[in-house]
Enzyme design. Sequence first.
Site, mmCIF file in Angstrom:
data_model
loop_
_atom_site.group_PDB
_atom_site.id
_atom_site.type_symbol
_atom_site.label_atom_id
_atom_site.label_comp_id
_atom_site.label_asym_id
_atom_site.label_seq_id
_atom_site.Cartn_x
_atom_site.Cartn_y
_atom_site.Cartn_z
ATOM 1 N N PRO A 85 0.816 -1.218 0.000
ATOM 2 C CA PRO A 85 0.000 0.000 0.000
ATOM 3 C C PRO A 85 0.851 1.271 0.000
ATOM 4 O O PRO A 85 0.354 2.336 -0.342
ATOM 5 C CB PRO A 85 -0.817 -0.096 1.287
ATOM 6 C CG PRO A 85 -0.524 -1.411 1.901
ATOM 7 C CD PRO A 85 0.563 -2.081 1.151
ATOM 8 N N GLU A 91 0.949 -8.943 8.376
ATOM 9 C CA GLU A 91 1.032 -7.538 8.806
ATOM 10 C C GLU A 91 2.111 -6.724 8.111
ATOM 11 O O GLU A 91 2.192 -5.524 8.274
ATOM 12 C CB GLU A 91 1.223 -7.455 10.318
ATOM 13 C CG GLU A 91 -0.075 -7.562 11.096
ATOM 14 C CD GLU A 91 -0.632 -8.975 11.151
ATOM 15 O OE1 GLU A 91 0.149 -9.930 10.924
ATOM 16 O OE2 GLU A 91 -1.837 -9.119 11.403
ATOM 17 N N ARG A 93 -4.049 -7.712 -21.104
ATOM 18 C CA ARG A 93 -4.986 -7.302 -22.154
ATOM 19 C C ARG A 93 -4.360 -6.336 -23.154
ATOM 20 O O ARG A 93 -4.887 -6.144 -24.238
ATOM 21 C CB ARG A 93 -6.284 -6.737 -21.549
ATOM 22 C CG ARG A 93 -6.153 -5.416 -20.868
ATOM 23 C CD ARG A 93 -7.446 -5.030 -20.182
ATOM 24 N NE ARG A 93 -8.456 -4.519 -21.090
ATOM 25 C CZ ARG A 93 -8.446 -3.305 -21.634
ATOM 26 N NH1 ARG A 93 -7.463 -2.474 -21.377
ATOM 27 N NH2 ARG A 93 -9.410 -2.917 -22.438
ATOM 28 N N ASP A 118 -9.980 2.913 -24.723
ATOM 29 C CA ASP A 118 -10.199 2.725 -23.282
ATOM 30 C C ASP A 118 -10.291 4.037 -22.518
ATOM 31 O O ASP A 118 -9.644 5.013 -22.885
ATOM 32 C CB ASP A 118 -9.002 1.989 -22.662
ATOM 33 C CG ASP A 118 -9.037 0.513 -22.899
ATOM 34 O OD1 ASP A 118 -10.097 0.016 -23.285
ATOM 35 O OD2 ASP A 118 -7.996 -0.130 -22.705
#
Length: 222
Positions: free
Chosen positions: A86, A113, A150, A164
């Site tokens: 993160p 963690e 993709r 897109d």
Amino acid sequence: MRIDILTLFPNMFDGFLNESIIKRAIDKGLVQVNIINFRDYSTLPHNKVDDTPYGGGSGMVLAPQPIMDAVDAIKTKESKVILLTPDGKKYNQSMAYSLAQEKHLIIICGHYEGFDERIRSIADLELSIGDYVLTGGELPSMIISDSVIRLIDGVIDKDSHLNDSFNNNLLDYPTYTKPRVYRGMEVPSVLLNGNHKEIEEYRKNEALKRTNERRPDLLDRN
Ligand code: ADE
């Protein structure tokens, strides 16, 4: 392209690899995806992969040895090593285009963690998929692999990703299919008149309007 994903939970990838466009890309040989359990590389007692944090605190921390030895074993000069966390750089479509040019991605899924800080030393890139915390890097690794696969030539029709959302920092224009009227809602008449120039103009304006309304921050990037 080859993608190696290092995880402690290989079964999480079964659906991702065995359905739809990703399965087809693998079957056609356009991409090879290997799911590697880094527990197999542990030299610690009982193939341990984690331990308690130095300095105290709750939870377990992924140890450096299993992950770093696994990366050493599969890395080549052509590999790009990505650590999912993160606190990484926020992933976006232009990074997907850039990763789609690589020959070999090694993606490390963290879990529990946290991971030992020294693992960062083997990463070429640390990526986050957004400002929220997940239980591990497995879903982010699927999201990043999906968005990259993709874009590989031959996986989907090139026209479909040229239009897109996020290309040129614009959201996609609205699209419709049959029927012409549904629950009283009509398909815009410009799409029915066969005038390609007008249709292109309409789509450009709608993409701009939509981006302005929903994601004005994207326009600031132009
Ligand atoms: N691991 C846990 N949360 C994550 C996130 N938001 N992005 C990447 N890896 C993660």
